[in-house]
Design a protein around this motif. Structure first.
Motif, PDB file in Angstrom:
ATOM      1  N   TYR A 140       0.743  -1.277   0.024  1.00 35.03           N
ATOM      2  CA  TYR A 140      -0.157  -0.027  -0.107  1.00 35.03           C
ATOM      3  C   TYR A 140       0.757   1.284   0.024  1.00 35.03           C
ATOM      4  O   TYR A 140       0.236   2.364  -0.270  1.00 35.03           O
ATOM      5  CB  TYR A 140      -1.142  -0.087   1.294  1.00 35.03           C
ATOM      6  CG  TYR A 140      -2.053  -0.918   1.230  1.00 35.03           C
ATOM      7  CD1 TYR A 140      -2.986  -0.957   0.278  1.00 35.03           C
ATOM      8  CD2 TYR A 140      -1.841  -2.067   1.706  1.00 35.03           C
ATOM      9  CE1 TYR A 140      -4.203  -1.782   0.146  1.00 35.03           C
ATOM     10  CE2 TYR A 140      -2.842  -2.996   1.846  1.00 35.03           C
ATOM     11  CZ  TYR A 140      -3.941  -3.102   0.830  1.00 35.03           C
ATOM     12  OH  TYR A 140      -4.703  -3.823   0.940  1.00 35.03           O
ATOM     13  N   ASN A 141       2.040   1.404   0.357  1.00 35.34           N
ATOM     14  CA  ASN A 141       2.764   2.473   0.503  1.00 35.34           C
ATOM     15  C   ASN A 141       3.025   3.121  -0.884  1.00 35.34           C
ATOM     16  O   ASN A 141       3.484   2.476  -1.796  1.00 35.34           O
ATOM     17  CB  ASN A 141       4.039   2.304   0.982  1.00 35.34           C
ATOM     18  CG  ASN A 141       4.744   3.522   1.483  1.00 35.34           C
ATOM     19  OD1 ASN A 141       4.522   4.678   1.941  1.00 35.34           O
ATOM     20  ND2 ASN A 141       6.172   3.870   0.698  1.00 35.34           N
ATOM     21  N   GLU A 142       2.825   4.492  -1.083  1.00 38.20           N
ATOM     22  CA  GLU A 142       2.915   5.289  -2.410  1.00 38.20           C
ATOM     23  C   GLU A 142       3.992   6.222  -2.336  1.00 38.20           C
ATOM     24  O   GLU A 142       4.376   6.822  -3.163  1.00 38.20           O
ATOM     25  CB  GLU A 142       1.544   5.889  -2.684  1.00 38.20           C
ATOM     26  CG  GLU A 142       0.819   4.732  -2.936  1.00 38.20           C
ATOM     27  CD  GLU A 142      -0.770   5.239  -3.053  1.00 38.20           C
ATOM     28  OE1 GLU A 142      -0.822   6.051  -3.979  1.00 38.20           O
ATOM     29  OE2 GLU A 142      -1.697   4.772  -2.476  1.00 38.20           O
ATOM     30  N   ASP A 143       4.648   6.226  -1.394  1.00 37.34           N
ATOM     31  CA  ASP A 143       5.900   7.397  -0.773  1.00 37.34           C
ATOM     32  C   ASP A 143       5.225   8.836  -1.410  1.00 37.34           C
ATOM     33  O   ASP A 143       6.020   9.365  -2.246  1.00 37.34           O
ATOM     34  CB  ASP A 143       7.154   7.069  -1.639  1.00 37.34           C
ATOM     35  CG  ASP A 143       7.991   5.729  -0.688  1.00 37.34           C
ATOM     36  OD1 ASP A 143       7.881   5.837   0.159  1.00 37.34           O
ATOM     37  OD2 ASP A 143       8.423   5.026  -1.628  1.00 37.34           O
ATOM     38  N   ILE A 144       4.167   9.185  -0.802  1.00 35.48           N
ATOM     39  CA  ILE A 144       3.771  10.463  -1.337  1.00 35.48           C
ATOM     40  C   ILE A 144       4.597  11.716  -0.902  1.00 35.48           C
ATOM     41  O   ILE A 144       4.654  12.729  -1.839  1.00 35.48           O
ATOM     42  CB  ILE A 144       2.199  10.440  -0.670  1.00 35.48           C
ATOM     43  CG1 ILE A 144       1.291   9.662  -1.445  1.00 35.48           C
ATOM     44  CG2 ILE A 144       1.541  11.790  -1.201  1.00 35.48           C
ATOM     45  CD1 ILE A 144       0.146   9.352  -1.055  1.00 35.48           C
ATOM     46  N   THR A 145       4.798  11.722   0.301  1.00 36.29           N
ATOM     47  CA  THR A 145       5.724  12.964   0.707  1.00 36.29           C
ATOM     48  C   THR A 145       6.996  12.952  -0.087  1.00 36.29           C
ATOM     49  O   THR A 145       7.317  14.006  -0.606  1.00 36.29           O
ATOM     50  CB  THR A 145       6.058  12.895   2.093  1.00 36.29           C
ATOM     51  OG1 THR A 145       4.896  12.605   2.885  1.00 36.29           O
ATOM     52  CG2 THR A 145       6.653  13.961   2.628  1.00 36.29           C
ATOM     53  N   GLU A 146       7.618  11.934  -0.401  1.00 31.01           N
ATOM     54  CA  GLU A 146       8.842  11.601  -0.951  1.00 31.01           C
ATOM     55  C   GLU A 146       8.524  12.297  -2.493  1.00 31.01           C
ATOM     56  O   GLU A 146       9.584  12.992  -3.127  1.00 31.01           O
ATOM     57  CB  GLU A 146       9.455  10.520  -1.244  1.00 31.01           C
ATOM     58  CG  GLU A 146      10.863  10.421  -1.526  1.00 31.01           C
ATOM     59  CD  GLU A 146      11.330   8.962  -1.319  1.00 31.01           C
ATOM     60  OE1 GLU A 146      11.445   8.326  -2.292  1.00 31.01           O
ATOM     61  OE2 GLU A 146      11.457   8.576  -0.174  1.00 31.01           O
ATOM     62  N   ARG A 147       7.657  11.996  -3.153  1.00 29.87           N
ATOM     63  CA  ARG A 147       7.419  12.309  -4.807  1.00 29.87           C
ATOM     64  C   ARG A 147       6.578  13.709  -4.737  1.00 29.87           C
ATOM     65  O   ARG A 147       6.256  13.999  -5.818  1.00 29.87           O
ATOM     66  CB  ARG A 147       6.898  11.131  -5.359  1.00 29.87           C
ATOM     67  CG  ARG A 147       5.435  10.851  -4.949  1.00 29.87           C
ATOM     68  CD  ARG A 147       4.971   9.799  -5.603  1.00 29.87           C
ATOM     69  NE  ARG A 147       3.610   9.159  -5.118  1.00 29.87           N
ATOM     70  CZ  ARG A 147       2.510   9.668  -5.403  1.00 29.87           C
ATOM     71  NH1 ARG A 147       2.340  10.674  -6.260  1.00 29.87           N
ATOM     72  NH2 ARG A 147       1.303   9.076  -4.892  1.00 29.87           N
ATOM     73  N   THR A 148       6.242  14.342  -3.662  1.00 27.20           N
ATOM     74  CA  THR A 148       5.629  15.751  -3.758  1.00 27.20           C
ATOM     75  C   THR A 148       6.452  16.879  -3.686  1.00 27.20           C
ATOM     76  O   THR A 148       7.187  16.988  -2.171  1.00 27.20           O
ATOM     77  CB  THR A 148       4.397  15.702  -2.884  1.00 27.20           C
ATOM     78  OG1 THR A 148       3.525  14.475  -3.014  1.00 27.20           O
ATOM     79  CG2 THR A 148       3.627  16.872  -2.728  1.00 27.20           C
ATOM     80  N   SER A 149       6.583  17.675  -4.300  1.00 27.17           N
ATOM     81  CA  SER A 149       7.588  18.980  -4.062  1.00 27.17           C
ATOM     82  C   SER A 149       6.734  19.885  -3.416  1.00 27.17           C
ATOM     83  O   SER A 149       5.706  20.096  -3.798  1.00 27.17           O
ATOM     84  CB  SER A 149       8.156  19.487  -5.317  1.00 27.17           C
ATOM     85  OG  SER A 149       7.274  19.896  -6.323  1.00 27.17           O
ATOM     86  N   ARG A 150       7.092  20.589  -2.356  1.00 23.61           N
ATOM     87  CA  ARG A 150       6.520  21.870  -1.777  1.00 23.61           C
ATOM     88  C   ARG A 150       7.322  22.843  -1.939  1.00 23.61           C
ATOM     89  O   ARG A 150       8.503  23.131  -1.810  1.00 23.61           O
ATOM     90  CB  ARG A 150       6.670  21.405  -0.297  1.00 23.61           C
ATOM     91  CG  ARG A 150       5.994  20.212   0.059  1.00 23.61           C
ATOM     92  CD  ARG A 150       4.632  20.266   0.870  1.00 23.61           C
ATOM     93  NE  ARG A 150       4.174  19.123   1.118  1.00 23.61           N
ATOM     94  CZ  ARG A 150       2.720  19.036   0.666  1.00 23.61           C
ATOM     95  NH1 ARG A 150       2.187  19.812   0.253  1.00 23.61           N
ATOM     96  NH2 ARG A 150       2.096  17.816   1.027  1.00 23.61           N
TER      97      ARG A 150
END
Length: 150
Positions: A140-150
């Motif tokens: 289920y992990n999608e590494d959302i924080t890692e692939r989202t730029s802020r």
């Protein structure tokens, strides 16, 4: 033939109903078929903690992340931080947690526990299974924080 089909359908549905485990959150405890398995704390509307009954250690921190877009829910995701195994799962599989219209925290957390029981991440005594936590992460992990730029 119709009677046979109806009888088989009723038999199958009654067997699956009998095997269903009842999860309830009551008095800050998670109950499985009426037996306490975890302690529960609602921190706020989007954060919830689960604790071991035996050691009182926090084993799971759940967070609902709206991705800083309050009016847009298509980018919302959940974070499951399995603290004792140091594994964090970020997933858009919110359908496993949402128990209906709105944010009914108690019902949502009951649905979360049912999901974790089904995936064998936690057992019927409230213990985490580290191997199953890793499998859950892989699934289920999608590494959302890692692939989202802020």
């Amino acid at each position: 033939m119709k009677k046979l089909f109806l009888t088989i359908t009723l038999l199958i549905s009654s067997i699956s109903f009998l095997n269903a485990q009842e999860v309830e959150i009551k008095d800050d405890k998670v109950l499985l078929d009426g037996t306490p398995i975890l302690k529960y704390e609602k921190i706020n509307v989007s954060q919830h903690s689960f604790y071991s009954l035996e050691t009182d250690d926090e084993i799971l921190l759940f967070k609902w992340h709206n991705n800083e877009t309050n009016q847009y829910s298509e980018d919302d995701y959940i974070i499951l931080n399995f603290l004792t195994t140091k594994i964090k799962v970020e997933s858009t599989s919110v359908e496993h947690v949402i128990a209906g219209i709105g944010m009914n925290s108690r019902k949502n957390m009951q649905k979360l526990v049912k999901w974790l029981l089904k995936e064998k991440v936690i057992d019927s005594k409230g213990n985490l299974n580290p191997e199953k936590v890793q499998t859950f992460y892989d699934k289920y992990n999608e590494d959302i924080t890692e692939r989202t730029s802020r």
